[in-house]
Design a protein around this motif. Structure first.
Motif, PDB file in Angstrom:
ATOM      1  N   MET A   1       0.850  -1.175   0.000  1.00 42.73           N
ATOM      2  CA  MET A   1       0.000   0.000   0.000  1.00 42.73           C
ATOM      3  C   MET A   1       0.897   1.240   0.000  1.00 42.73           C
ATOM      4  N   THR A   2       0.562   2.179  -0.861  1.00 40.99           N
ATOM      5  CA  THR A   2       1.349   3.402  -0.923  1.00 40.99           C
ATOM      6  C   THR A   2       1.030   4.299   0.269  1.00 40.99           C
ATOM      7  N   ALA A   3       1.924   5.244   0.516  1.00 40.04           N
ATOM      8  CA  ALA A   3       1.694   6.186   1.619  1.00 40.04           C
ATOM      9  C   ALA A   3       0.448   7.028   1.353  1.00 40.04           C
ATOM     10  N   ALA A   4       0.235   7.361   0.083  1.00 33.36           N
ATOM     11  CA  ALA A   4      -0.949   8.160  -0.269  1.00 33.36           C
ATOM     12  C   ALA A   4      -2.237   7.382   0.004  1.00 33.36           C
ATOM     13  N   THR A   5      -2.236   6.092  -0.346  1.00 31.45           N
ATOM     14  CA  THR A   5      -3.414   5.259  -0.103  1.00 31.45           C
ATOM     15  C   THR A   5      -3.652   5.104   1.391  1.00 31.45           C
ATOM     16  N   GLU A   6      -2.568   4.897   2.123  1.00 32.98           N
ATOM     17  CA  GLU A   6      -2.678   4.757   3.574  1.00 32.98           C
ATOM     18  C   GLU A   6      -3.248   6.026   4.202  1.00 32.98           C
ATOM     19  N   ALA A   7      -2.786   7.185   3.726  1.00 35.85           N
ATOM     20  CA  ALA A   7      -3.291   8.457   4.252  1.00 35.85           C
ATOM     21  C   ALA A   7      -4.763   8.647   3.891  1.00 35.85           C
ATOM     22  N   GLN A   8      -5.125   8.265   2.672  1.00 31.08           N
ATOM     23  CA  GLN A   8      -6.519   8.377   2.248  1.00 31.08           C
ATOM     24  C   GLN A   8      -7.424   7.499   3.120  1.00 31.08           C
ATOM     25  N   LEU A   9      -6.996   6.263   3.372  1.00 27.52           N
ATOM     26  CA  LEU A   9      -7.797   5.365   4.204  1.00 27.52           C
ATOM     27  C   LEU A   9      -7.888   5.870   5.639  1.00 27.52           C
ATOM     28  N   ALA A  10      -6.808   6.447   6.137  1.00 25.33           N
ATOM     29  CA  ALA A  10      -6.833   7.013   7.497  1.00 25.33           C
ATOM     30  C   ALA A  10      -7.829   8.161   7.572  1.00 25.33           C
ATOM     31  N   ARG A  11      -7.834   8.989   6.538  1.00 26.45           N
ATOM     32  CA  ARG A  11      -8.779  10.116   6.496  1.00 26.45           C
ATOM     33  C   ARG A  11     -10.227   9.613   6.437  1.00 26.45           C
ATOM     34  N   LEU A  12     -10.456   8.574   5.637  1.00 26.92           N
ATOM     35  CA  LEU A  12     -11.813   8.055   5.472  1.00 26.92           C
ATOM     36  C   LEU A  12     -12.346   7.365   6.733  1.00 26.92           C
ATOM     37  N   THR A  13     -11.467   6.697   7.463  1.00 29.75           N
ATOM     38  CA  THR A  13     -11.915   5.932   8.633  1.00 29.75           C
ATOM     39  C   THR A  13     -11.832   6.717   9.937  1.00 29.75           C
ATOM     40  N   GLU A  14     -11.141   7.840   9.923  1.00 33.89           N
ATOM     41  CA  GLU A  14     -10.922   8.630  11.145  1.00 33.89           C
ATOM     42  C   GLU A  14     -12.219   8.960  11.895  1.00 33.89           C
ATOM     43  N   PRO A  15     -13.302   9.361  11.214  1.00 27.20           N
ATOM     44  CA  PRO A  15     -14.534   9.695  11.964  1.00 27.20           C
ATOM     45  C   PRO A  15     -15.131   8.513  12.720  1.00 27.20           C
ATOM     46  N   TYR A  16     -14.721   7.299  12.389  1.00 26.40           N
ATOM     47  CA  TYR A  16     -15.302   6.104  13.000  1.00 26.40           C
ATOM     48  C   TYR A  16     -14.322   5.401  13.947  1.00 26.40           C
ATOM     49  N   ALA A  17     -13.177   5.997  14.173  1.00 24.12           N
ATOM     50  CA  ALA A  17     -12.132   5.379  14.992  1.00 24.12           C
ATOM     51  C   ALA A  17     -12.668   5.000  16.373  1.00 24.12           C
ATOM     52  N   GLY A  18     -12.450   3.723  16.731  1.00 24.46           N
ATOM     53  CA  GLY A  18     -12.864   3.235  18.039  1.00 24.46           C
ATOM     54  C   GLY A  18     -14.366   3.076  18.198  1.00 24.46           C
ATOM     55  N   ARG A  19     -15.108   3.108  17.100  1.00 26.09           N
ATOM     56  CA  ARG A  19     -16.578   3.017  17.162  1.00 26.09           C
ATOM     57  C   ARG A  19     -17.058   1.821  16.337  1.00 26.09           C
ATOM     58  N   PRO A  20     -16.957   0.625  16.874  1.00 24.37           N
ATOM     59  CA  PRO A  20     -17.329  -0.585  16.127  1.00 24.37           C
ATOM     60  C   PRO A  20     -18.774  -0.600  15.646  1.00 24.37           C
ATOM     61  N   SER A  21     -19.647   0.095  16.362  1.00 26.98           N
ATOM     62  CA  SER A  21     -21.059   0.092  15.962  1.00 26.98           C
ATOM     63  C   SER A  21     -21.293   0.839  14.653  1.00 26.98           C
ATOM     64  N   GLU A  22     -20.284   1.556  14.157  1.00 24.12           N
ATOM     65  CA  GLU A  22     -20.437   2.324  12.924  1.00 24.12           C
ATOM     66  C   GLU A  22     -19.706   1.667  11.752  1.00 24.12           C
ATOM     67  N   LEU A  23     -19.556   0.362  11.829  1.00 18.54           N
ATOM     68  CA  LEU A  23     -18.857  -0.374  10.777  1.00 18.54           C
ATOM     69  C   LEU A  23     -19.488  -0.170   9.403  1.00 18.54           C
ATOM     70  N   ILE A  24     -20.779  -0.310   9.319  1.00 19.19           N
ATOM     71  CA  ILE A  24     -21.438  -0.188   8.006  1.00 19.19           C
ATOM     72  C   ILE A  24     -21.274   1.221   7.448  1.00 19.19           C
ATOM     73  N   GLN A  25     -21.404   2.233   8.283  1.00 18.30           N
ATOM     74  CA  GLN A  25     -21.217   3.605   7.812  1.00 18.30           C
ATOM     75  C   GLN A  25     -19.791   3.810   7.301  1.00 18.30           C
ATOM     76  N   ALA A  26     -18.819   3.269   8.035  1.00 17.28           N
ATOM     77  CA  ALA A  26     -17.421   3.397   7.600  1.00 17.28           C
ATOM     78  C   ALA A  26     -17.204   2.725   6.255  1.00 17.28           C
ATOM     79  N   LEU A  27     -17.796   1.544   6.081  1.00 12.04           N
ATOM     80  CA  LEU A  27     -17.642   0.823   4.809  1.00 12.04           C
ATOM     81  C   LEU A  27     -18.301   1.596   3.667  1.00 12.04           C
ATOM     82  N   HIS A  28     -19.465   2.176   3.928  1.00 12.30           N
ATOM     83  CA  HIS A  28     -20.123   2.987   2.897  1.00 12.30           C
ATOM     84  C   HIS A  28     -19.236   4.160   2.492  1.00 12.30           C
ATOM     85  N   ARG A  29     -18.624   4.799   3.470  1.00 13.55           N
ATOM     86  CA  ARG A  29     -17.779   5.961   3.162  1.00 13.55           C
ATOM     87  C   ARG A  29     -16.580   5.546   2.317  1.00 13.55           C
ATOM     88  N   VAL A  30     -15.952   4.457   2.677  1.00 15.54           N
ATOM     89  CA  VAL A  30     -14.792   3.982   1.916  1.00 15.54           C
ATOM     90  C   VAL A  30     -15.213   3.623   0.497  1.00 15.54           C
TER      91      VAL A  30
END
Length: 157
Positions: A1-30
């Motif tokens: 995985m490139t650094a750019a891809t890793e940064a993009q995924l971190a940005r996309l998942t950041e709002p859901y960090a530590g919130r397992p109940s929001e798995l589906i929302q996180a997947l939709h965003r990605v």
């Protein structure tokens, strides 16, 4: 995985960090951002939310609206409803397989077409019916189906 891809995924998942109940929302965003959810994104979602990767994969494979491979440039939706079934949709699907080399839920090798089956397109009077992107094609037979797909392919070049 490139650094750019890793940064993009971190940005996309950041709002859901530590919130397992929001798995589906996180997947939709990605998926909304990437068009599908590749293995590296699945792992990033699992890490960010603190859930097992197997749980992420379980959700992705359970819900048909999540994709794990890129979609084609054109989306072909083949009606599998009663009227289309009665009027021989299986022959249309066979023609699609012969022309594109893929079946339902798959993307052609050239990346032009993703084929999906749908319950009804609401055009039963035109059965059998398919939609390619936003255009409805009805009263199909194998020959007409192949001709339509070839025309789209030639126009996409």
């Amino acid at each position: 995985m490139t650094a750019a891809t890793e940064a993009q995924l971190a940005r996309l998942t950041e709002p859901y960090a530590g919130r397992p109940s929001e798995l589906i929302q996180a997947l939709h965003r990605v998926q909304s951002e990437l068009g599908y959810i590749p293995p590296e994104a699945q792992a990033a979602v699992a890490r960010a939310l603190g859930v097992p990767l197997s749980q992420v994969r379980g959700v992705i494979t359970f819900y048909h609206f999540f994709r794990t491979s890129p979609v084609g440039r054109h989306t072909l939706r083949l009606c599998l409803g009663t009227a289309c079934h009665v009027r021989g949709v299986e022959h249309i699907l066979k023609a699609i397989r012969e022309e594109l080399g893929v079946g339902l839920g798959q993307t052609s090798a050239d990346g032009l077409f993703t084929v999906e089956g749908v319950r009804c397109l609401g055009a039963c009077g035109l059965a059998p019916v398919m939609m390619v992107d936003e255009e409805v094609h009805g009263k199909l037979d194998a020959k007409k189906t192949k001709r339509i797909l070839r025309q789209i392919r030639e126009g996409s070049g």
